[in-house]
Scaffold this active site. Structure first.
Site, PDB file in Angstrom:
ATOM      1  N   HIS A 151       0.838  -1.193   0.000  1.00 35.29           N
ATOM      2  CA  HIS A 151       0.000   0.000   0.000  1.00 35.29           C
ATOM      3  C   HIS A 151       0.881   1.254   0.000  1.00 35.29           C
ATOM      4  O   HIS A 151       2.103   1.180   0.119  1.00 35.29           O
ATOM      5  CB  HIS A 151      -0.981   0.017   1.182  1.00 35.29           C
ATOM      6  CG  HIS A 151      -0.408   0.412   2.511  1.00 35.29           C
ATOM      7  ND1 HIS A 151      -1.149   1.018   3.490  1.00 35.29           N
ATOM      8  CD2 HIS A 151       0.845   0.266   3.019  1.00 35.29           C
ATOM      9  CE1 HIS A 151      -0.392   1.231   4.549  1.00 35.29           C
ATOM     10  NE2 HIS A 151       0.812   0.797   4.294  1.00 35.29           N
ATOM     11  N   CYS A 200       5.668   6.370   4.533  1.00 30.51           N
ATOM     12  CA  CYS A 200       4.479   5.634   4.094  1.00 30.51           C
ATOM     13  C   CYS A 200       3.921   6.181   2.785  1.00 30.51           C
ATOM     14  O   CYS A 200       2.998   5.596   2.207  1.00 30.51           O
ATOM     15  CB  CYS A 200       3.394   5.685   5.169  1.00 30.51           C
ATOM     16  SG  CYS A 200       3.932   4.929   6.707  1.00 30.51           S
ATOM     17  N   HIS A 204       5.030   0.259  -0.257  1.00 33.38           N
ATOM     18  CA  HIS A 204       5.727  -0.649   0.643  1.00 33.38           C
ATOM     19  C   HIS A 204       4.668  -1.664   1.071  1.00 33.38           C
ATOM     20  O   HIS A 204       3.591  -1.701   0.464  1.00 33.38           O
ATOM     21  CB  HIS A 204       6.339   0.114   1.835  1.00 33.38           C
ATOM     22  CG  HIS A 204       5.339   0.752   2.721  1.00 33.38           C
ATOM     23  ND1 HIS A 204       4.629   1.879   2.360  1.00 33.38           N
ATOM     24  CD2 HIS A 204       4.873   0.424   3.952  1.00 33.38           C
ATOM     25  CE1 HIS A 204       3.795   2.214   3.323  1.00 33.38           C
ATOM     26  NE2 HIS A 204       3.919   1.346   4.298  1.00 33.38           N
ATOM     27  N   HIS A 214       3.031  -4.873   4.110  1.00 39.15           N
ATOM     28  CA  HIS A 214       2.918  -5.402   5.467  1.00 39.15           C
ATOM     29  C   HIS A 214       2.363  -6.820   5.449  1.00 39.15           C
ATOM     30  O   HIS A 214       1.668  -7.219   4.521  1.00 39.15           O
ATOM     31  CB  HIS A 214       1.969  -4.530   6.306  1.00 39.15           C
ATOM     32  CG  HIS A 214       2.461  -3.152   6.560  1.00 39.15           C
ATOM     33  ND1 HIS A 214       3.533  -2.886   7.377  1.00 39.15           N
ATOM     34  CD2 HIS A 214       2.049  -1.941   6.099  1.00 39.15           C
ATOM     35  CE1 HIS A 214       3.744  -1.578   7.417  1.00 39.15           C
ATOM     36  NE2 HIS A 214       2.866  -0.980   6.638  1.00 39.15           N
ATOM     37  N   ASP A 231      -5.248 -10.502   0.031  1.00 39.25           N
ATOM     38  CA  ASP A 231      -3.948 -11.170   0.166  1.00 39.25           C
ATOM     39  C   ASP A 231      -3.150 -11.098  -1.144  1.00 39.25           C
ATOM     40  O   ASP A 231      -3.658 -11.393  -2.226  1.00 39.25           O
ATOM     41  CB  ASP A 231      -4.150 -12.638   0.542  1.00 39.25           C
ATOM     42  CG  ASP A 231      -2.825 -13.293   0.912  1.00 39.25           C
ATOM     43  OD1 ASP A 231      -1.946 -12.611   1.469  1.00 39.25           O
ATOM     44  OD2 ASP A 231      -2.667 -14.499   0.623  1.00 39.25           O
ATOM     45  N   HIS A 232      -1.882 -10.697  -1.001  1.00 44.16           N
ATOM     46  CA  HIS A 232      -0.971 -10.566  -2.150  1.00 44.16           C
ATOM     47  C   HIS A 232      -1.499  -9.551  -3.172  1.00 44.16           C
ATOM     48  O   HIS A 232      -1.294  -9.707  -4.376  1.00 44.16           O
ATOM     49  CB  HIS A 232      -0.683 -11.927  -2.798  1.00 44.16           C
ATOM     50  CG  HIS A 232       0.315 -12.736  -2.016  1.00 44.16           C
ATOM     51  ND1 HIS A 232       0.004 -13.326  -0.821  1.00 44.16           N
ATOM     52  CD2 HIS A 232       1.626 -13.016  -2.231  1.00 44.16           C
ATOM     53  CE1 HIS A 232       1.069 -13.949  -0.355  1.00 44.16           C
ATOM     54  NE2 HIS A 232       2.073 -13.778  -1.177  1.00 44.16           N
ATOM     55  N   GLU A 280      -0.962  -3.798  11.808  1.00 51.76           N
ATOM     56  CA  GLU A 280      -0.128  -3.464  10.657  1.00 51.76           C
ATOM     57  C   GLU A 280       1.286  -3.999  10.913  1.00 51.76           C
ATOM     58  O   GLU A 280       1.950  -4.501  10.022  1.00 51.76           O
ATOM     59  CB  GLU A 280      -0.112  -1.954  10.463  1.00 51.76           C
ATOM     60  CG  GLU A 280       0.272  -1.547   9.057  1.00 51.76           C
ATOM     61  CD  GLU A 280       0.027  -0.065   8.820  1.00 51.76           C
ATOM     62  OE1 GLU A 280      -0.993   0.268   8.191  1.00 51.76           O
ATOM     63  OE2 GLU A 280       0.848   0.764   9.261  1.00 51.76           O
TER      64      GLU A 280
END
Lengths: 135, 135, 135, 135, 135, 135
Positions: free
Chosen positions: B15, B34, B40, B42, B80-81, B125
């Site tokens: 994100h 950020c 980047h 998480h 996810d991913h 996070e």
């Protein structure tokens, strides 16, 4: 949108539990090993919970970088690698139980946070023993 | 017997935080690292808390296998991913802060759960930064 | 000063989920793998939360050594290395779901704690599945 | 480039420790609580370590999705929600100590992995008790 | 006295797995979800193990404050809140698998550590998937 | 069948790092916060690894109840809730760095274990700083 945000930090400190109004025997009986006059210590872990309304422009409740800095200044700088009984103002005349440490941290952070936030502090003395204020 | 049951799940996503109404400079100032335009990411950890009355026949508040499946369909399959900004409807026009992701997950799960249940979602996070909705 | 103190403990036990009023098929359908007639097992983790006023003399809400001993007597001695269905009075006629185990532990500890304390029990069946009473 | 890759999995099972060649008294003396004839149980956590050369085309030592699937087929399907003594071939005539379970899992995975890989299995019976084969 | 000392750090990054010599189809087949062209991300956790002889004057193998600083300069500053594929020299032409990231980190730290130390790096992509170099 | 078995334990202690052969300034320069003359403290976590051949009759490498008892007598009773510098023989004249504490524990346990076992001790000073002997 009312939400809670959490930030964790830690500090390593020595302490000793005792009540100066009591005899040595009574202190030993009540506080046991924690009354060792030469001190023992802990890796304290602090969880700071802030509650309030999300800012619609940032999407943040609070900038966690700011909260991290406040915790650093008020908690880590003050208590990390210290003897709580000897090296800190807060526990010169206050028994450094987990309950009292938690409450002192709550007061220190409360003074730094805007009134629009509610605040809850959890303090882990060990992974199996911890306290939270307010309940 | 009013009780709470919890189920945890996780997803790995990229994100970037920014507000399109702001200049690049203001975005950089507010969101710092950020705001990296290349994203980047998480390992997000989700804790879903369901509150209600236990069923006297099963002794379950909710079948956690069912809850696991709902979380899989609504959260893991969706996020996810993925790149939250580019690959998801939810964050096309919503800044993917932890607060907003948590609220979106709450809405997605709320729509799938029976009205007799209350719902609270906690989103990690990182192990040190997390949020919870509602507070 | 109203505060909460927590103590964690654990026990390892076998159990099987089923409702004796149902057919084998219905039990299998509802409880799936958890209905294995030969039992399966868990490392149960218990988090006991006690709420009340700190004692001004000790700085303790409750002496966690006392709470540890009560949990040992009421929970660990009773359930550790036991088959919950076969070896315990509590689950002779009660389906040992996480919800029911949590409630039984709450009752056992409630009977041992002074009325000035509130009590909340969280029971982890696995790190991803857990319950809390009262909600 | 010689490297190790790890994958973790878990299963929940019941077991009982005893040696059929011994008297009840001797079993009780040696295995204590673990000898409960009605079984007890654990959340077993398995860490599978594979050692070898990275594939220059993929940059993988082994595709962890494949390793996850092998662990699922050989370990989770076989042991999850089972009574190790009664429901599995492996422990019909083998005492299900952590050491033996670890070795059996090593054998099952060894048979499924290419010879170019070395294999080490760690098995956690609890977070404080665990074993690793080979040493 | 030959001993090992460990220090952990972490960074949050986005990445994408693919081999530019392959077709889109082959990349998708081999790397699956990890091949998402818009990237996904992780909270990477790094464990740095240094082996050598304790200094008799300090009682330290290595000053962990120094090691922490080296890890900060070489790993956290370089990779934290970055897109590994787009924002870093190391992975411009190297597929950022966990194996490759681990090896790159080992090289970066190796160049900063005195020859009298051996070095092992473990990299967690998730709590269930991780690698270690050298094996 | 050569295998390793592990047992974890913990103790909470105070300590201070310094070398009496050095000036106050040099101690402060080298040990920094850890040189606080009033001490600080830690929750030390000990992982004891024993390596050897499984006993064919019990299926145990070592009875972990025995190992737990040895660790209790040699480590927990000796160091828990103590000031390592003031309250223990071992560190009267030895700087209580993690390296030295780990080595002292290894010696204490080595003296209690049968020669057929190899022994490795890992000592966590914090979850991010730890040592292992022998390397």
């Amino acid at each position: 949108m009312r939400i809670a945000a959490f930030r964790r930090a830690h500090f390593n400190a020595a302490h000793r539990l005792f009540n100066p109004a009591w005899s040595e025997e009574k202190n030993q009986e009540v506080f046991g090993l924690c009354n060792n006059p030469n001190y023992h210590g802990h890796n304290y872990e602090v969880e700071v919970k802030v509650i309030g309304e999300t800012d619609p422009e940032t999407g943040y409740l609070i900038d966690l970088k700011d909260l991290k800095q406040i915790i650093y200044e008020e908690v880590e700088q003050r208590f990390d690698h210290k003897n709580l009984n000897l090296d800190t103002e807060a526990f010169k005349n206050l028994n450094p139980t987990a309950e009292h440490i938690c409450f002192v941290i709550w007061q220190l952070l409360r003074a730094r946070l805007d009134d629009r936030y509610e605040l809850v502090v959890r303090l882990y003395e060990t992974p199996r023993n911890y306290v939270e204020y307010p309940a």
